[in-house]
Write an enzyme that holds these catalytic residues in place. Structure first.
Site, short mmCIF file in Angstrom:
data_model
loop_
_atom_site.label_atom_id
_atom_site.label_comp_id
_atom_site.label_asym_id
_atom_site.label_seq_id
_atom_site.Cartn_x
_atom_site.Cartn_y
_atom_site.Cartn_z
N ASN A 9 1.00 -0.88 0.06
CA ASN A 9 -0.66 -0.04 0.25
C ASN A 9 1.12 1.36 0.08
O ASN A 9 1.44 1.78 1.05
CB ASN A 9 -1.07 -0.25 1.28
N ARG A 90 -2.73 -2.61 -3.98
CA ARG A 90 -3.82 -1.52 -3.42
C ARG A 90 -4.07 -0.30 -4.51
O ARG A 90 -3.15 0.62 -3.93
CB ARG A 90 -3.99 -1.08 -2.19
N HIS A 179 -14.23 1.76 -1.55
CA HIS A 179 -14.19 0.68 -0.80
C HIS A 179 -15.00 -0.16 -1.31
O HIS A 179 -14.75 -1.47 -0.92
CB HIS A 179 -15.22 0.99 0.33
N HIS A 205 -20.60 0.67 5.10
CA HIS A 205 -19.06 0.14 5.81
C HIS A 205 -18.95 1.18 6.65
O HIS A 205 -18.49 2.30 5.96
CB HIS A 205 -18.20 0.19 4.41
N GLY A 207 -16.41 3.42 9.33
CA GLY A 207 -14.85 3.56 9.44
C GLY A 207 -14.74 5.18 9.86
O GLY A 207 -15.30 5.78 9.96
N ARG A 238 -15.27 13.90 6.19
CA ARG A 238 -15.19 14.54 5.17
C ARG A 238 -16.67 14.75 5.60
O ARG A 238 -17.47 14.20 5.86
CB ARG A 238 -15.02 13.68 4.42
N ASP A 279 -12.58 10.88 16.14
CA ASP A 279 -12.58 9.53 16.56
C ASP A 279 -13.85 9.37 16.84
O ASP A 279 -14.25 10.26 18.00
CB ASP A 279 -11.07 9.49 17.49
N GLY A 328 -14.43 -0.08 10.93
CA GLY A 328 -13.81 0.06 13.13
C GLY A 328 -15.97 0.86 13.44
O GLY A 328 -15.73 0.71 14.57
N ILE A 329 -16.18 1.82 12.74
CA ILE A 329 -16.88 2.41 13.64
C ILE A 329 -18.83 1.15 13.84
O ILE A 329 -19.33 0.89 14.97
CB ILE A 329 -18.10 3.55 12.77
N GLY A 330 -18.56 0.61 12.20
CA GLY A 330 -20.19 -0.26 11.96
C GLY A 330 -19.72 -1.67 12.88
O GLY A 330 -20.69 -2.02 13.51
N GLU A 331 -17.92 -2.01 12.81
CA GLU A 331 -17.80 -3.48 14.11
C GLU A 331 -18.60 -3.23 15.31
O GLU A 331 -18.14 -4.36 16.28
CB GLU A 331 -16.16 -3.84 13.17
N ASN A 332 -17.44 -1.72 15.62
CA ASN A 332 -17.14 -1.83 17.57
C ASN A 332 -18.92 -0.80 18.03
O ASN A 332 -18.70 -1.08 19.09
CB ASN A 332 -15.99 -1.09 17.25
N GLU A 387 -9.93 -6.05 4.01
CA GLU A 387 -9.15 -5.36 2.08
C GLU A 387 -8.03 -6.41 1.66
O GLU A 387 -7.92 -7.04 0.88
CB GLU A 387 -9.17 -4.12 1.89
P1 ADP Z 1 -10.06 3.44 8.31
O1 ADP Z 1 -11.82 4.42 7.54
O2 ADP Z 1 -9.53 4.59 8.38
O3 ADP Z 1 -10.16 2.49 8.09
P2 ADP Z 1 -11.16 2.61 10.85
O4 ADP Z 1 -12.31 1.03 9.81
O5 ADP Z 1 -10.75 1.84 11.38
O6 ADP Z 1 -11.32 3.25 9.61
O7 ADP Z 1 -12.96 2.82 11.70
C1 ADP Z 1 -12.16 3.81 12.76
C2 ADP Z 1 -12.84 4.47 13.69
O8 ADP Z 1 -13.53 3.05 13.88
C3 ADP Z 1 -11.80 5.18 14.07
O9 ADP Z 1 -13.83 6.26 14.11
C4 ADP Z 1 -13.21 4.82 15.74
O10 ADP Z 1 -12.89 5.72 16.62
C5 ADP Z 1 -14.04 3.67 15.43
N1 ADP Z 1 -14.05 3.16 16.35
C6 ADP Z 1 -12.80 1.47 16.72
N2 ADP Z 1 -13.17 1.57 18.03
C7 ADP Z 1 -14.66 1.81 18.48
C8 ADP Z 1 -15.36 1.63 19.17
N3 ADP Z 1 -15.15 0.40 20.31
N4 ADP Z 1 -16.28 1.97 19.12
C9 ADP Z 1 -17.09 3.15 18.87
N5 ADP Z 1 -15.88 3.67 17.94
C10 ADP Z 1 -14.88 2.82 17.28
#
Ligand code: ADP
Length: 410
Positions: A9, A90, A179, A205, A207, A238, A279, A328-332, A387
């Site tokens: 990358n 990539r 993406h 997706h 993040g 953005r 974040d 990141g956000i969708g998973e967590n 990815e």
């Molecule tokens: P990128 O687009 O840089 O690959 P990611 O898919 O890694 O981004 O997502 C980053 C985002 O995921 C950040 O805004 C981060 O705060 C959020 N994130 C990570 N862990 C958590 C969590 N436990 N709860 C809420 N948001 C989270």
């Protein structure tokens, strides 16, 4: 002899790499060369549970590749460069040229170069990565995996903008979507989970960059990002979709150039523009402590996600197998998922499985799974994206095909 594959990358001043053993899919090292061309360049290597950091002047991408290979040999991670059987890159933009990954030859490289105007921030670094690999490892197959490729199946009425037609014909102005590698990975995973190739999905997706795709019969028919990744959802930095007249208006009001405004829309808008933080974890903490702007930013992002899910639900005529949350956000972000599902549940017939939702995140033992109850009309699932796996898979398959057909790269 072991078969090893490099995944690259490349940025304008950086080179990220991972080395895998195939077909086992085991990563043996990853690393990052930073500040290429500066006098404080440095690199990090991570392998065998250790992290090694070194300062070294690295003038260009070719030197970065040479340093990387030297290190791989010095730590006995490869016996020699002949161990490397394929290199995957990539690449941001495949334009209308590519709907799949390809082996890079002179024509492909020239097409990638011609697309620099559509990916001015990414393509120069990516091209430097390809050319330097070519210089140092000229006989190793190189594969380009495009972030736009999966979206090439969109019908014309979904990818055209209502601007003069010659902007499309002469200048390539249309929706490309990004993406794609992640949306493709999720689609293939869901086809196997639900055992149905003709699957209909809405893939979120979310993040720091975010996009939603609408999948019909296993193919992308619409997506939220556009000519560039700026369009669509409100993201970390953005703006997502805005009224384009804002650009001329604010240019006059604040005496800013178009370039300055575009940079602000990409880097200082979205969540950070509204609430000063991009974040999502920081925002949630601020919002929980009563910060009004953080609450507003989250609310706006939520609305923008709901708007596109609703639009795509209609595009699919209500025939939806599942909504997927990833990145990141969708998973967590458990609370965000709960709020989103609750807003959609009456219309789309979703029964949230509260306990399942509470237990799925990167930090829990469950990192994926359904968060809707079995009786739910529409299923909702959390799936980690991957990815890198897609790039590795295409690089491995295309490099092998090239070898089997005994085709020379040039
Ligand atoms: P990128 O687009 O840089 O690959 P990611 O898919 O890694 O981004 O997502 C980053 C985002 O995921 C950040 O805004 C981060 O705060 C959020 N994130 C990570 N862990 C958590 C969590 N436990 N709860 C809420 N948001 C989270």
């Amino acid at each position: 002899m072991s078969e090893k594959y490099l995944i690259i990358n490349a940025g304008s001043s950086s080179l990220k790499f991972s080395l895998y053993v195939m077909p086992e899919q085991v990563e043996i090292i990853n690393g990052l060369v930073e500040k290429i061309g500066n006098n404080d360049s440095c690199y990090t290597l991570k392998f065998n549970n250790q992290k090694i950091e070194k300062d070294r002047i690295i003038n260009n991408h070719t030197e970065a590749v040479k340093v990387m290979l030297e290190e791989l040999i010095s730590y006995n991670l490869i016996d020699g460069v002949e161990d490397i059987k394929g290199i995957g890159h990539r690449v941001l933009h495949g334009g209308e040229f590519y709907s799949n990954s390809v082996i890079i030859d002179d024509d492909v490289l020239s097409n990638i170069k011609s697309l620099t105007k559509l990916g001015p921030l990414h393509h120069p670094g990516e091209i430097a990565g390809i050319e330097s690999m070519n210089e140092v490892l000229p006989t190793v197959p190189q594969v380009a995996v495009f972030d736009t490729a999966f979206h090439q199946t969109m019908p014309i009425e979904n990818y055209m903008y209502a601007v003069p037609y010659d902007w499309y014909e002469e200048n390539g102005v249309r929706k490309y979507g990004f993406h794609g590698t992640s949306h493709k990975y999720i689609t293939e995973k869901m086809q196997s989970i639900l055992n149905n190739d003709e699957i209909n999905l809405i893939i979120c997706h979310i993040g720091s960059g975010a996009s939603i795709s609408c999948i019909q019969n296993g193919k992308c028919i619409d997506t939220t990002m556009g000519l560039t990744p700026l369009d669509g959802l409100i993201m970390g930095t953005r703006s997502g979709t805005i009224d384009s007249s804002i650009i001329e208006y604010i240019s006059k009001e604040k005496n800013l150039s178009i370039e300055q405004i575009t940079s602000i829309l990409n880097k200082n808008s979205g969540l950070i523009g509204i609430a000063g933080k991009n974040d999502f974890r920081d925002l949630e903490n601020l919002a929980n402590n009563g910060d009004r702007k953080a609450q507003l930013a989250i609310q706006m992002m939520k609305k923008s996600i709901i708007k596109y899910i609703a639009q795509y639900y209609f595009e699919l005529g209500g025939n939806l197998d599942a909504i997927v949350f990833t990145a990141g956000i969708g998973e967590n972000a458990i609370n965000l998922r709960e709020d989103l599902v609750k807003s959609l549940s009456n219309i789309m017939g979703i029964e949230l499985d509260q306990e399942a939702n509470n237990n799925i995140s990167r930090y829990n033992s469950n990192q994926s799974g359904f968060i809707s109850k079995p009786e739910s009309k529409t299923k909702v699932i959390v799936l980690p994206t991957n990815e890198e796996y897609m790039i590795l898979k295409d690089t491995y398959n295309l490099s092998k095909q090239l070898k089997e057909k005994n085709i020379k790269r040039y």
